[in-house]
Design a protein around this motif. Sequence first.
Motif, PDB file in Angstrom:
ATOM      1  N   LEU A  17      12.173   7.053  -2.305  1.00  0.00           N
ATOM      2  CA  LEU A  17      10.878   7.742  -2.339  1.00  0.00           C
ATOM      3  C   LEU A  17       9.823   6.885  -3.043  1.00  0.00           C
ATOM      4  CD1 LEU A  17       9.311  10.440  -1.806  1.00  0.00           C
ATOM      5  CD2 LEU A  17       9.978  11.094  -4.147  1.00  0.00           C
ATOM      6  N   LEU A  18      10.194   6.323  -4.181  1.00  0.00           N
ATOM      7  CA  LEU A  18       9.262   5.478  -4.934  1.00  0.00           C
ATOM      8  C   LEU A  18       8.871   4.241  -4.130  1.00  0.00           C
ATOM      9  CD1 LEU A  18      10.922   5.698  -8.464  1.00  0.00           C
ATOM     10  CD2 LEU A  18       8.630   6.516  -7.883  1.00  0.00           C
ATOM     11  N   THR A  19       9.869   3.604  -3.537  1.00  0.00           N
ATOM     12  CA  THR A  19       9.600   2.391  -2.763  1.00  0.00           C
ATOM     13  C   THR A  19       8.661   2.687  -1.596  1.00  0.00           C
ATOM     14  OG1 THR A  19      11.756   1.447  -3.343  1.00  0.00           O
ATOM     15  CG2 THR A  19      10.660   0.550  -1.395  1.00  0.00           C
ATOM     16  N   TYR A  20       8.931   3.766  -0.879  1.00  0.00           N
ATOM     17  CA  TYR A  20       8.097   4.134   0.275  1.00  0.00           C
ATOM     18  C   TYR A  20       6.649   4.385  -0.146  1.00  0.00           C
ATOM     19  CZ  TYR A  20       6.066   7.012   3.966  1.00  0.00           C
ATOM     20  OH  TYR A  20       5.223   7.525   4.915  1.00  0.00           O
ATOM     21  N   ASN A  21       6.468   5.180  -1.182  1.00  0.00           N
ATOM     22  CA  ASN A  21       5.113   5.545  -1.605  1.00  0.00           C
ATOM     23  C   ASN A  21       4.358   4.378  -2.219  1.00  0.00           C
ATOM     24  OD1 ASN A  21       4.445   8.620  -1.344  1.00  0.00           O
ATOM     25  ND2 ASN A  21       6.595   8.544  -1.931  1.00  0.00           N
ATOM     26  N   LEU A  22       5.031   3.543  -2.970  1.00  0.00           N
ATOM     27  CA  LEU A  22       4.364   2.394  -3.585  1.00  0.00           C
ATOM     28  C   LEU A  22       3.985   1.350  -2.530  1.00  0.00           C
ATOM     29  CD1 LEU A  22       6.459   2.018  -6.861  1.00  0.00           C
ATOM     30  CD2 LEU A  22       4.094   2.844  -6.649  1.00  0.00           C
ATOM     31  N   GLU A  23       4.856   1.144  -1.550  1.00  0.00           N
ATOM     32  CA  GLU A  23       4.516   0.223  -0.460  1.00  0.00           C
ATOM     33  C   GLU A  23       3.325   0.762   0.339  1.00  0.00           C
ATOM     34  OE1 GLU A  23       8.754  -2.074   0.379  1.00  0.00           O
ATOM     35  OE2 GLU A  23       8.186  -0.380   1.665  1.00  0.00           O
ATOM     36  N   LYS A  24       3.282   2.077   0.506  1.00  0.00           N
ATOM     37  CA  LYS A  24       2.166   2.693   1.216  1.00  0.00           C
ATOM     38  C   LYS A  24       0.852   2.485   0.456  1.00  0.00           C
ATOM     39  CE  LYS A  24       1.850   7.195   1.524  1.00  0.00           C
ATOM     40  NZ  LYS A  24       2.135   8.611   1.867  1.00  0.00           N
ATOM     41  N   GLU A  25       0.942   2.373  -0.876  1.00  0.00           N
ATOM     42  CA  GLU A  25      -0.237   2.130  -1.713  1.00  0.00           C
ATOM     43  C   GLU A  25      -0.622   0.653  -1.751  1.00  0.00           C
ATOM     44  OE1 GLU A  25      -2.277   4.203  -3.402  1.00  0.00           O
ATOM     45  OE2 GLU A  25      -1.270   5.936  -2.536  1.00  0.00           O
ATOM     46  N   GLY A  26       0.169  -0.191  -1.081  1.00  0.00           N
ATOM     47  CA  GLY A  26      -0.190  -1.600  -0.989  1.00  0.00           C
ATOM     48  C   GLY A  26       0.550  -2.522  -1.934  1.00  0.00           C
ATOM     49  N   PHE A  27       1.578  -2.020  -2.617  1.00  0.00           N
ATOM     50  CA  PHE A  27       2.359  -2.856  -3.525  1.00  0.00           C
ATOM     51  C   PHE A  27       3.555  -3.474  -2.797  1.00  0.00           C
ATOM     52  CE2 PHE A  27       0.605   0.546  -6.327  1.00  0.00           C
ATOM     53  CZ  PHE A  27      -0.214  -0.253  -7.107  1.00  0.00           C
ATOM     54  N   MET A 109       3.362  11.885  -7.732  1.00  0.00           N
ATOM     55  CA  MET A 109       3.233  10.489  -7.311  1.00  0.00           C
ATOM     56  C   MET A 109       1.823   9.968  -7.560  1.00  0.00           C
ATOM     57  SD  MET A 109       5.361   8.270  -6.156  1.00  0.00           S
ATOM     58  CE  MET A 109       4.894   6.535  -6.245  1.00  0.00           C
ATOM     59  N   SER A 110       0.831  10.837  -7.404  1.00  0.00           N
ATOM     60  CA  SER A 110      -0.553  10.412  -7.628  1.00  0.00           C
ATOM     61  C   SER A 110      -0.778  10.003  -9.078  1.00  0.00           C
ATOM     62  CB  SER A 110      -1.517  11.542  -7.240  1.00  0.00           C
ATOM     63  OG  SER A 110      -1.214  12.726  -7.964  1.00  0.00           O
ATOM     64  N   GLU A 111      -0.169  10.745 -10.017  1.00  0.00           N
ATOM     65  CA  GLU A 111      -0.302  10.394 -11.433  1.00  0.00           C
ATOM     66  C   GLU A 111       0.405   9.075 -11.727  1.00  0.00           C
ATOM     67  OE1 GLU A 111       1.061  11.796 -15.914  1.00  0.00           O
ATOM     68  OE2 GLU A 111       1.607  13.029 -14.184  1.00  0.00           O
ATOM     69  N   LEU A 112       1.604   8.923 -11.174  1.00  0.00           N
ATOM     70  CA  LEU A 112       2.358   7.689 -11.404  1.00  0.00           C
ATOM     71  C   LEU A 112       1.591   6.481 -10.881  1.00  0.00           C
ATOM     72  CD1 LEU A 112       5.039   6.402 -12.369  1.00  0.00           C
ATOM     73  CD2 LEU A 112       5.880   6.690 -10.038  1.00  0.00           C
ATOM     74  N   THR A 113       1.046   6.592  -9.675  1.00  0.00           N
ATOM     75  CA  THR A 113       0.285   5.487  -9.096  1.00  0.00           C
ATOM     76  C   THR A 113      -0.938   5.155  -9.939  1.00  0.00           C
ATOM     77  OG1 THR A 113       0.999   6.154  -6.878  1.00  0.00           O
ATOM     78  CG2 THR A 113      -0.880   4.666  -7.020  1.00  0.00           C
ATOM     79  N   ALA A 114      -1.609   6.182 -10.438  1.00  0.00           N
ATOM     80  CA  ALA A 114      -2.786   5.959 -11.281  1.00  0.00           C
ATOM     81  C   ALA A 114      -2.401   5.227 -12.565  1.00  0.00           C
ATOM     82  CB  ALA A 114      -3.448   7.294 -11.611  1.00  0.00           C
TER      83      ALA A 114
END
Length: 229
Positions: A17-27, A109-114
């Motif tokens: 889940l983390l990998t998918y969402n972080l890659e989607k954010e451009g990391f 996830m939004s808080e973690l990304t921020a």
Amino acid sequence: MTPYIMVVEDEDALATLLTYNLEKEGFRVEHAGDGEEALLKVEEETPDLILLDWMLPKVSGVEVCRQLRARLETKRTPVLMLTARGEETDKIRGLDTGADDYVVKPFAMSELTARIRALLRRARPELVDERLEYADIVLDRGSRRVTRSGRNVHLGPTEFRLLDFLMQRPGRVFSRERLMDAVWGPNTYVELRTVDVHVGRLRKALRANGSDDPIRTVRSAGYSLDQQG
């Protein structure tokens, strides 16, 4: 240049889940399933940020953090600790070990990304800023546009990534091998000569209209963005 994040998490579902969402954010994301694997991977390539679970097999997250802070290469690498332990004493222990921030599971996830972006902006602002400037060169990541003294510089995708990387740390000399890893990726094979070819193309584009060459060649060492070259 795409920020590189290492996710150290032993729960496969959460790691996915983390990998998918972080890659989607451009990391760019790598996963390690335990503390021992994380320490080995960090030796291969230093991440720009480490997302570290507290409870890990083999080597605990706290001990991983201690070892990272003891190494020169990772002494200042941002570490965001991720844990189900929400007691104040646990938070203090994690921060005292050297973690830069602390997020308790479950989390948004939004808080973690921020929080990740905030840590990156503090430690390596050139990784998350949309606009880089060096001397009379301006690189805009959002529009994929480069100008020099106000004039457009036309670059191919590889030359754009190469300039982006060099502009993150002007004056520093990077070997061809390091440029290969940063621009083409650590798992992509290209010949060293390919680096020279693309540096040549970048030079030619930047020197259009009679401008000085901003790239310095250091014999037997590599290349540097250095106006004094």
